[in-house]
Design a protein around this motif. Structure first.
Motif, PDB file in Angstrom:
ATOM      1  N   ILE A 106       1.677  15.393   3.699  1.00  0.00           N
ATOM      2  CA  ILE A 106       1.895  16.180   4.912  1.00  0.00           C
ATOM      3  C   ILE A 106       2.335  15.256   6.022  1.00  0.00           C
ATOM      4  N   THR A 132       1.472  13.870   9.330  1.00  0.00           N
ATOM      5  CA  THR A 132       0.253  13.783  10.139  1.00  0.00           C
ATOM      6  C   THR A 132       0.485  13.091  11.466  1.00  0.00           C
ATOM      7  N   VAL A 174       0.843  -1.188   0.000  1.00  0.00           N
ATOM      8  CA  VAL A 174       0.000   0.000   0.000  1.00  0.00           C
ATOM      9  C   VAL A 174       0.879   1.240   0.000  1.00  0.00           C
ATOM     10  N   VAL A 175       0.506   2.194  -0.776  1.00  0.00           N
ATOM     11  CA  VAL A 175       1.227   3.460  -0.775  1.00  0.00           C
ATOM     12  C   VAL A 175       0.274   4.528  -0.272  1.00  0.00           C
ATOM     13  N   VAL A 176       0.630   5.212   0.800  1.00  0.00           N
ATOM     14  CA  VAL A 176      -0.176   6.322   1.287  1.00  0.00           C
ATOM     15  C   VAL A 176       0.639   7.589   1.106  1.00  0.00           C
ATOM     16  N   ASP A 177       0.082   8.521   0.404  1.00  0.00           N
ATOM     17  CA  ASP A 177       0.819   9.735   0.075  1.00  0.00           C
ATOM     18  C   ASP A 177       0.033  10.937   0.581  1.00  0.00           C
ATOM     19  N   PRO A 178       0.061  11.181   1.876  1.00  0.00           N
ATOM     20  CA  PRO A 178      -0.743  12.281   2.398  1.00  0.00           C
ATOM     21  C   PRO A 178      -0.181  13.645   2.032  1.00  0.00           C
TER      22      PRO A 178
END
Lengths: 546, 211
Positions: free
Chosen positions: A539, A541, A533-537
């Motif tokens: 920012i 957090t 999974v790639v999470v690219d917020p």
């Protein structure tokens, strides 16, 4: 009508049987109480409480105690678990009587099961010398606690608080009752199991008056059953509908809704540049946790009142005669003769605070489990949530330990206050961590009984300096050994001589703490980072601790 | 289309029963899902079709057996059953979740006021969750997901506890979020207002496809 009652009763018993914990308790509780505890309780009675210590009498009573524990909890869970469906059923059919009858039938069936469980264990261990008396008395004990369980189920809303209430009454009933104690206290005669226990062990009280011990036992059983029945019927009966006209309430108009919704979007945008620090985050969890805990009044009462009552009564019923105790002073081992009452005052502190701190740890992690998981999904780190929860548990542990030390200290001041208090805090923290550890694995009710049994077996028996041979060898393998030796050192000697014991206690705390952290982390963490999974917020957090 | 959320080939099975009668029960057999910027997407399916399983995988509450997931931006999650701390008030919930989202207190407080007004439950702000009605619990549950203005908002059966007024407010709020470029994924077993969605995806036999 009879059909409905039969159906409710049958389904009530089936629902009980379908809960694996119930079936496990039905087997484990009689085995534990009748097979494992009986001998130790007889020694405890003889040495500490000044009772007869008659092993046969204590064994006979254990069948009743097992039945009481099982029946009380069965009645409680039967009622609290069916409260809303029963009311709905009554509202649907308009008759509450058959439902109440069915529910009572189910609870009576469970009392029979509890009685059979207790008597079977007794028969397997020692045989039953007077079967009619044993069956009748065990049945009365079961009905008394069943009725008490039903009564609590109609009043208390929380499963945990109710189960704890029943457990505490049971503990008082057993340990201050006539099978273990000298039966000299007027107060203990008002406990529900006082007379039935005397019938169970075949001993006359001498203070039962014209109706006798059997008469009082029957009166307790029938009286409590009548009150429980009335409460249950009242709880199930549907409330009559109101007939007063109600004015219509105008809904607020969503006139400026769109503007507000966009404002929400805009107001949140600047947050992306100034993340909160890690300490701000865990302190927020701690503050919220303390607020929540502060509002659970039953727990506060338990943390403060139980030490006062439990330790106070234990001191009062202990026979004040000298007894031997092994001590260390200036690296010299010696045996001193000390007041048994003084020894009991000191040793009751860790038993009480260990049990209550364990319960606090258990309650905090299980009550907040789902919410904590949502907080982690929202952006908190598992360790920040854990830090907040540990703070709450530590505060509750400190409070109950201070209450227990204060009660004991009012009677007999320890020789080294700081060492005595520190050792008790170490034991309580160890059990609080055990509560955190077992909560996610066993659930709240299973955890409650595990902690009760472990605290009694470990701190109460495994480390008891009041047993004739001193603390048993097997107690060395249990968590409270090191800290208990420090506690005895602080209570009865002028100098600190237990460095190795202190290190042992700290090692237990560290090991259990590591295990509890692992379990908490596994149950609370977000799983997305384990997948592809790639999470690219875009920012940060999660605070500034990365 | 610029994507906010892209899930490809998500698989998930549950194990049921005890050995030797232990059985594998496949729920997701390669589900794909794309949600673009400013899109409102509905994910529908029969009861037991795996909608909630897919939602839990998307938010990181459950591990998938396989597949790939890419999320761009912050995600807000509104679970089907309100997950609340029973003895905390609405204000205290929003304060705590503001910290969890990393929002400064002033911004969280401003967003809280806006949400109270937008969802119409500000008069319950000092009430503990245990004393709230089902509708107010549903509003608080939704407000916690909306608080940080997430780029992607995932809602699992969101209007189960809503009254009609709240239902209308919810859709106006969703339309406003779409206008602001935010994406919304609504999972439900039943979709009545098709025109409110940009697309509706159906989950059937563990795979997704257009309805």
């Amino acid at each position: 009508m009879n059909g409905l009652a039969n159906l409710v009763g049958r389904q009530g018993v089936l629902a009980y049987a379908r809960r694996p914990l119930n079936v496990a308790l039905l087997v484990v509780v009689p085995i534990l109480i009748v097979f494992v505890w009986a001998g130790a309780l007889a020694d405890f009675s003889k040495v500490i409480l000044g009772g007869a210590g008659d092993r046969a009498q204590v064994e006979a009573a254990t069948a009743g105690w097992a039945a009481a524990a099982l029946a009380g909890l069965a009645g409680f869970f039967q009622v609290i678990g069916s409260r809303s469906p029963d009311r709905r059923l009554a509202a649907a059919g308009g008759h509450s009587a058959p439902i109440a009858a069915g529910r009572l039938g189910a609870t009576f069936g469970l009392a029979v099961l509890a009685t059979v469980g207790g008597l079977t264990a007794l028969a397997a261990r020692t045989g039953i010398t007077d079967p009619p008396r044993a069956v009748a008395a065990t049945g009365m004990v079961a009905i008394i606690y069943l009725a008490f369980g039903v009564l609590v189920g109609t009043v208390v809303r929380s499963e945990m608080n109710g189960a704890l209430l029943i457990t505490l009454l049971w503990v008082f009933d057993i340990f201050l009752g006539p099978a273990l104690g000298p039966d000299s206290s007027l107060l203990t005669r008002f406990f529900p199991l006082h007379f039935p226990t005397l019938v169970l062990i075949g001993q006359a009280s001498g203070h039962a008056g014209p109706i006798g011990d059997v008469g009082w036992s029957i009166a307790w059983a029938l009286g409590l059953a009548a009150v429980a029945t009335a409460r249950l019927a009242g709880m199930i009966r549907p409330t009559p509908p109101p007939n007063t006209p109600v004015a219509a309430i105008a809904a607020p108009a969503p006139s400026a809704l769109l503007r507000q919704a966009v404002a929400v979007a805009r107001s949140a945008t600047p947050t992306r540049t100034r993340p909160l620090s890690s300490s701000q985050r865990w302190i927020a969890v701690l503050r919220a946790g303390l607020r929540e805990y502060r509002r659970n009044l039953v727990l506060w009462a338990l943390l403060v009142v139980v030490p006062a009552v439990f330790i106070g009564m234990a001191i009062l019923v202990t026979v004040d005669v000298p007894g031997p105790i092994a001590l260390v002073e200036g690296n010299q081992n010696f045996v001193a003769l000390l007041s048994q009452r003084r020894m009991h005052a000191a040793t009751m502190v860790p038993i009480t605070s260990a049990f209550l701190a364990g319960i606090a740890g258990l309650f905090v992690v299980t009550d907040s489990a789902d919410g904590d998981r949502r907080l982690v999904l929202a952006g908190l780190r598992t360790k920040q949530v854990l830090a907040g929860r540990v703070g709450v548990i530590a505060a509750a542990t400190a409070l109950t330990t201070v209450a227990a030390i204060a009660v004991s200290g009012l009677w007999y001041a320890p020789r080294q206050w700081l060492v005595f208090a520190g050792a008790n805090l170490l034991i309580a923290l160890t059990y609080a961590v055990i509560g955190v550890l077992v909560g996610p694995i066993t659930g709240r009710i299973g955890g409650l009984y595990l902690i009760l049994m472990l605290a009694f077996i470990d701190v109460g028996l495994g480390q008891s300096v009041m047993l004739p041979e001193g603390p048993p060898t097997w107690g060395a393998f249990l968590p409270a050994r090191g800290a208990s030796q420090v506690m005895i050192d602080g209570a009865f000697t002028a100098g600190f001589d237990r460095i190795r014991a202190l290190l042992l206690g700290l090692a237990w705390l560290a090991a259990l703490g590591a295990a509890a952290t692992a379990v908490f982390h596994r149950r609370t963490r977000a799983v997305k980072l384990r997948q592809n999974v790639v999470v690219d917020p875009g920012i940060d957090t999660r605070g500034d601790d990365q | 289309m610029i994507t906010r959320l892209e899930a490809v080939g998500i698989t998930k099975s549950y194990w049921r029963g005890c050995w030797p009668r232990r059985q594998q029960l496949p729920v997701l057999r390669g589900a794909d899902l794309v949600v673009g910027v400013g899109e409102v997407v509905g994910l529908v399916g029969e009861n037991g079709s795996g909608k909630s399983t897919l939602m839990k995988i998307l938010v990181g509450d459950l591990a998938a057996d396989g597949g790939r997931l890419h999320i761009s931006g912050r995600m807000g999650y509104c679970p089907q059953e309100p997950v609340l701390y029973e003895r905390l008030t609405c204000d205290e919930h929003l304060e705590l979740f503001g910290v969890a989202y990393g929002m400064p207190y002033e911004a969280a407080a401003a967003a809280t006021e806006d949400l109270y007004q937008a969802l119409g439950f500000g008069h319950w702000r000092g009430t503990r969750a245990e004393a709230l009605s089902g509708g107010s619990r549903a509003k608080l549950n939704l407000a916690l997901a909306l608080l940080a203005d997430p780029e992607v908002l995932l809602l699992d059966e969101p209007y189960a506890g809503f009254d009609w007024d709240t239902y209308e407010r919810f859709w106006e709020l969703t339309a406003a979020r779409r206008s602001a470029g935010r994406s919304v994924l609504v999972i439900s077993h039943f979709v009545a207002d098709h025109e409110r969605f940009d697309r509706i995806v159906e989950l059937r036999d563990g795979r997704t496809g257009p309805q």
